[in-house]
Scaffold this motif. Structure first.
Motif, PDB file in Angstrom:
ATOM      1  N   LYS A 114       0.835  -1.209   0.000  1.00  0.00           N
ATOM      2  CA  LYS A 114       0.000   0.000   0.000  1.00  0.00           C
ATOM      3  C   LYS A 114       0.868   1.256   0.000  1.00  0.00           C
ATOM      4  O   LYS A 114       0.591   2.211  -0.723  1.00  0.00           O
ATOM      5  CB  LYS A 114      -0.930   0.011   1.218  1.00  0.00           C
ATOM      6  CG  LYS A 114      -2.086  -0.956   1.085  1.00  0.00           C
ATOM      7  CD  LYS A 114      -3.005  -0.871   2.283  1.00  0.00           C
ATOM      8  CE  LYS A 114      -4.174  -1.808   2.141  1.00  0.00           C
ATOM      9  NZ  LYS A 114      -5.087  -1.736   3.280  1.00  0.00           N
ATOM     10  N   LYS A 115       1.926   1.243   0.810  1.00  0.00           N
ATOM     11  CA  LYS A 115       2.826   2.404   0.864  1.00  0.00           C
ATOM     12  C   LYS A 115       3.554   2.564  -0.469  1.00  0.00           C
ATOM     13  O   LYS A 115       3.788   3.682  -0.916  1.00  0.00           O
ATOM     14  CB  LYS A 115       3.818   2.256   2.010  1.00  0.00           C
ATOM     15  CG  LYS A 115       3.163   2.299   3.371  1.00  0.00           C
ATOM     16  CD  LYS A 115       3.937   3.178   4.291  1.00  0.00           C
ATOM     17  CE  LYS A 115       3.235   3.176   5.631  1.00  0.00           C
ATOM     18  NZ  LYS A 115       3.192   4.469   6.217  1.00  0.00           N
ATOM     19  N   LYS A 116       3.908   1.450  -1.088  1.00  0.00           N
ATOM     20  CA  LYS A 116       4.601   1.490  -2.377  1.00  0.00           C
ATOM     21  C   LYS A 116       3.696   2.102  -3.455  1.00  0.00           C
ATOM     22  O   LYS A 116       4.121   2.963  -4.221  1.00  0.00           O
ATOM     23  CB  LYS A 116       5.023   0.068  -2.769  1.00  0.00           C
ATOM     24  CG  LYS A 116       5.962  -0.024  -3.923  1.00  0.00           C
ATOM     25  CD  LYS A 116       6.360  -1.489  -4.125  1.00  0.00           C
ATOM     26  CE  LYS A 116       7.494  -1.632  -5.096  1.00  0.00           C
ATOM     27  NZ  LYS A 116       7.904  -3.029  -5.248  1.00  0.00           N
ATOM     28  N   VAL A 117       2.459   1.635  -3.487  1.00  0.00           N
ATOM     29  CA  VAL A 117       1.498   2.174  -4.455  1.00  0.00           C
ATOM     30  C   VAL A 117       1.292   3.668  -4.220  1.00  0.00           C
ATOM     31  O   VAL A 117       1.309   4.466  -5.165  1.00  0.00           O
ATOM     32  CB  VAL A 117       0.156   1.403  -4.373  1.00  0.00           C
ATOM     33  CG1 VAL A 117      -0.941   2.118  -5.116  1.00  0.00           C
ATOM     34  CG2 VAL A 117       0.326  -0.019  -4.884  1.00  0.00           C
ATOM     35  N   ALA A 118       1.122   4.056  -2.954  1.00  0.00           N
ATOM     36  CA  ALA A 118       0.924   5.473  -2.625  1.00  0.00           C
ATOM     37  C   ALA A 118       2.156   6.290  -3.018  1.00  0.00           C
ATOM     38  O   ALA A 118       2.031   7.406  -3.537  1.00  0.00           O
ATOM     39  CB  ALA A 118       0.636   5.629  -1.138  1.00  0.00           C
TER      40      ALA A 118
END
Length: 148
Positions: A114-118
Motif C-alpha cells: 500500500k505504501k509502495k502504491v501510494a
C-alpha cells in the motif's frame, strides 16, 4: 526521476519473514515426528496381530514367551498411542503458530504494498504537475510570440 521506493519497516518485515520460516521448520519437524510415531504404532499393531493367538504345534515355553512379548507389545501400543495424541496436539499448536506468523508477515507485506502504491502515485502526481507546468510555459511562450 527514477527514485526508488524505500520501506521504513523493511527490518520488521525481514524479522517477521525469519520468524515465519522458523515456525515452518518447527511445524515440519513436528509433522515428521508425528508421522514416525504413526509408523511405529502401525508396526507395533502389525506385530501384535502377527503373534496374537495360539497356533497348533506351539509348545508351552514358546506360548509363554509369546504371551510376554504380546504383553510388551500391548504396553508399547498404549504408550505410542499416548505419544501420538501428544504429537497431534503439538502439531495443532505448531500449525496455529505458523498461521499466526504468516498473518503477521502478510500484514506488513500488505502495508508495504500500500505504501509502495501510494509512493509511486505521488511520484506520478508530481511528474504530472511538472509536465503540466512545462506545457503551460510552452503555451504562454508560443502565444506571446504569436501576439507580438
Amino acid at each position: 526521476m527514477a527514485q526508488k521506493f524505500k520501506f521504513s519497516l523493511e527490518k520488521l518485515l525481514d524479522i517477521r519473514k525469519e520468524k515465519e520460516e522458523e515456525s515452518k521448520r518447527k511445524f515440519t519437524k513436528t509433522q515428521k515426528e508425528k508421522q514416525e510415531t504413526e509408523q511405529r504404532l502401525d508396526a507395533l499393531k502389525e506385530n501384535y496381530e502377527k503373534y496374537n493367538g495360539i497356533r497348533p504345534g506351539e509348545d508351552l515355553i514358546y506360548q509363554k514367551i509369546k504371551k510376554n512379548y504380546l504383553f510388551a507389545l500391548n504396553k508399547g501400543i498404549e504408550q505410542t498411542e499416548k505419544e501420538l495424541i501428544a504429537k497431534t496436539k503439538e502439531l495443532d499448536i505448531k500449525r496455529k503458530e505458523l498461521i499466526e506468523k504468516q498473518i503477521e508477515r502478510k500484514t506488513v507485506d500488505i502495508l508495504k504494498e500500500k505504501k509502495k502504491v501510494a509512493y509511486y502515485k505521488e511520484l506520478d502526481r508530481i511528474e504530472q504537475l511538472q509536465l503540466d507546468e512545462m506545457a503551460l510555459y510552452a503555451y504562454v511562450r508560443n502565444n506571446k510570440s504569436i501576439h507580438n
